[in-house]
Write a protein that holds these residues in place. Sequence first.
Motif, mmCIF file in Angstrom:
data_model
loop_
_atom_site.group_PDB
_atom_site.id
_atom_site.type_symbol
_atom_site.label_atom_id
_atom_site.label_comp_id
_atom_site.label_asym_id
_atom_site.label_seq_id
_atom_site.Cartn_x
_atom_site.Cartn_y
_atom_site.Cartn_z
ATOM 1 N N SER A 78 0.820 -1.218 0.000
ATOM 2 C CA SER A 78 0.000 0.000 0.000
ATOM 3 C C SER A 78 0.849 1.260 0.000
ATOM 4 O O SER A 78 0.440 2.304 -0.505
ATOM 5 N N THR A 79 2.058 1.193 0.564
ATOM 6 C CA THR A 79 2.890 2.382 0.672
ATOM 7 C C THR A 79 3.904 2.504 -0.447
ATOM 8 O O THR A 79 4.506 3.550 -0.628
ATOM 9 N N GLY A 80 4.115 1.412 -1.176
ATOM 10 C CA GLY A 80 5.122 1.428 -2.217
ATOM 11 C C GLY A 80 6.517 1.131 -1.703
ATOM 12 O O GLY A 80 7.479 1.113 -2.464
ATOM 13 N N GLY A 81 6.651 0.896 -0.407
ATOM 14 C CA GLY A 81 7.951 0.619 0.186
ATOM 15 C C GLY A 81 8.224 -0.861 0.307
ATOM 16 O O GLY A 81 7.409 -1.692 -0.067
ATOM 17 N N PRO A 82 9.394 -1.221 0.849
ATOM 18 C CA PRO A 82 9.748 -2.630 1.020
ATOM 19 C C PRO A 82 8.906 -3.309 2.087
ATOM 20 O O PRO A 82 8.201 -2.658 2.857
ATOM 21 N N ALA A 83 8.979 -4.631 2.136
ATOM 22 C CA ALA A 83 8.151 -5.429 3.034
ATOM 23 C C ALA A 83 9.008 -6.195 4.029
ATOM 24 O O ALA A 83 10.231 -6.188 3.967
ATOM 25 N N THR A 84 8.329 -6.852 4.970
ATOM 26 C CA THR A 84 8.987 -7.807 5.849
ATOM 27 C C THR A 84 8.822 -9.189 5.234
ATOM 28 O O THR A 84 7.727 -9.572 4.845
ATOM 29 N N TRP A 85 9.906 -9.958 5.181
ATOM 30 C CA TRP A 85 9.894 -11.230 4.487
ATOM 31 C C TRP A 85 9.993 -12.395 5.459
ATOM 32 O O TRP A 85 10.646 -12.311 6.490
ATOM 33 N N PHE A 86 9.336 -13.486 5.093
ATOM 34 C CA PHE A 86 9.291 -14.695 5.897
ATOM 35 C C PHE A 86 9.746 -15.872 5.036
ATOM 36 O O PHE A 86 9.540 -15.892 3.831
ATOM 37 N N VAL A 87 10.355 -16.871 5.670
ATOM 38 C CA VAL A 87 10.719 -18.103 4.989
ATOM 39 C C VAL A 87 9.756 -19.193 5.436
ATOM 40 O O VAL A 87 9.366 -19.256 6.607
ATOM 41 N N VAL A 88 9.341 -20.017 4.497
ATOM 42 C CA VAL A 88 8.405 -21.092 4.815
ATOM 43 C C VAL A 88 9.170 -22.238 5.474
ATOM 44 O O VAL A 88 10.139 -22.758 4.915
ATOM 45 N N GLU A 89 8.731 -22.614 6.668
ATOM 46 C CA GLU A 89 9.293 -23.755 7.397
ATOM 47 C C GLU A 89 8.145 -24.726 7.667
ATOM 48 O O GLU A 89 7.311 -24.477 8.544
ATOM 49 N N GLY A 90 8.094 -25.819 6.896
ATOM 50 C CA GLY A 90 6.969 -26.737 7.038
ATOM 51 C C GLY A 90 5.687 -26.052 6.622
ATOM 52 O O GLY A 90 5.556 -25.569 5.507
ATOM 53 N N MET B 90 15.233 -9.476 9.882
ATOM 54 C CA MET B 90 15.363 -8.147 9.315
ATOM 55 C C MET B 90 15.128 -7.107 10.414
ATOM 56 O O MET B 90 14.129 -7.169 11.127
ATOM 57 N N ARG B 91 16.042 -6.160 10.548
ATOM 58 C CA ARG B 91 15.874 -5.096 11.544
ATOM 59 C C ARG B 91 15.003 -3.971 11.011
ATOM 60 O O ARG B 91 14.368 -3.247 11.774
ATOM 61 N N THR B 92 15.019 -3.811 9.713
ATOM 62 C CA THR B 92 14.076 -2.914 9.052
ATOM 63 C C THR B 92 13.501 -3.683 7.869
ATOM 64 O O THR B 92 13.973 -4.765 7.525
ATOM 65 N N ARG B 93 12.483 -3.163 7.255
ATOM 66 C CA ARG B 93 11.941 -3.822 6.074
ATOM 67 C C ARG B 93 12.987 -3.849 4.972
ATOM 68 O O ARG B 93 13.711 -2.894 4.758
ATOM 69 N N GLY B 94 13.055 -4.976 4.274
ATOM 70 C CA GLY B 94 14.103 -5.163 3.282
ATOM 71 C C GLY B 94 13.549 -5.386 1.890
ATOM 72 O O GLY B 94 12.357 -5.602 1.689
ATOM 73 N N SER B 95 14.462 -5.343 0.921
ATOM 74 C CA SER B 95 14.097 -5.613 -0.466
ATOM 75 C C SER B 95 13.868 -7.107 -0.656
ATOM 76 O O SER B 95 14.188 -7.923 0.204
ATOM 77 N N GLN B 96 13.318 -7.479 -1.796
ATOM 78 C CA GLN B 96 13.072 -8.889 -2.103
ATOM 79 C C GLN B 96 14.374 -9.668 -2.008
ATOM 80 O O GLN B 96 15.357 -9.333 -2.663
#
Length: 339
Positions: free
Chosen positions: A72-84, A92-98
Amino acid sequence: MLTQMVALVLGLVSVSVPVPPTYDELPMGAPTTLPWWQGGQLHVGGAVIATGRSDIVSRGGTTVVAADGGRSTGGPATWFVVEGGTLEQLPMRTRGSQPLVSADGRWLAWAEVRAPRTEAYRRVQRYRVVLYDVERQGVANLFRDRRSVAQEDGDNGIWLRTLSNRGRLVLSQGSAGVKVLSPRGRPVRFGGPQVGNGVDLDGWPGGTTVWRSKSEASVYGTVGRNGGFDQVGRFTVSWSGLWSADGSAYAYTDYGPDGNEYWVRRLDGASVRLTTPSDVRELRIVGWESPDAVVLWSFDDYSGMPSSRLVRCSAATGSCERVPGGPLPGSPATMSSPY
């Protein structure tokens, strides 16, 4: 025989080329193991995970997904890795790029950026570049930098380029040049050909890929801890393709006289054209399921006749099959994207 050969050269004998089957004529295969998102649900193998975000990157069995912010803001996101069947937040300490994901799924890399709000042409940005070991579930290395960056085009900023199966991250560090970050140690200068700042390309899993704009060719080779580059080979196919997990084959889209064509180029020199269905023109390569299986997807949610068609093709023979159980037509959906 000689007469026929001469006639072929002169164009007097037409050679019939078998017409690829339509989508409905393809044999039915097994469901895909690649992830897809639709209706607030992320499907990964047999797991279904509720998430409102649809940004997905998946390589070598590792899937990361953006779970909040950014859209919605056009900025970077918080990313998660799928575990099971769950989403585990990356450190991430701040929102990061892909994040970049290595072709074998072992390594992740991302850049976090902090910048002040200003209308000035240039602003000071603080970077935190992270190399993450998926197997050990921890940060393998990181470094910080502070740079004066042009807001419009990111000039003098940090850009992540390629990530190998050995955890070698090639990045552009603005005026400091191209660097290599390994699981241990500080960034070192990249010793290979200059990496252009405006080209997104998939790095050869054994090291990296460098696109040469003057020759319109790519070279690929290994990258040492000291930043040294040893060229292994070169090729002139499309730079917007995707390497298999072991780096033995490269799947890409080409543009033929009748529309898109889909090919696999192997390091042994063989080229295989994928016999995708004749009635599906706009397919996109979404990933490798195995060293032999390439998955392509066509999705139309805008015309009066929505469709979703998932195809799996053999990198050895080029033959294709339908893939059941993927995204349904009529509702927004996404599949993995390496870029």
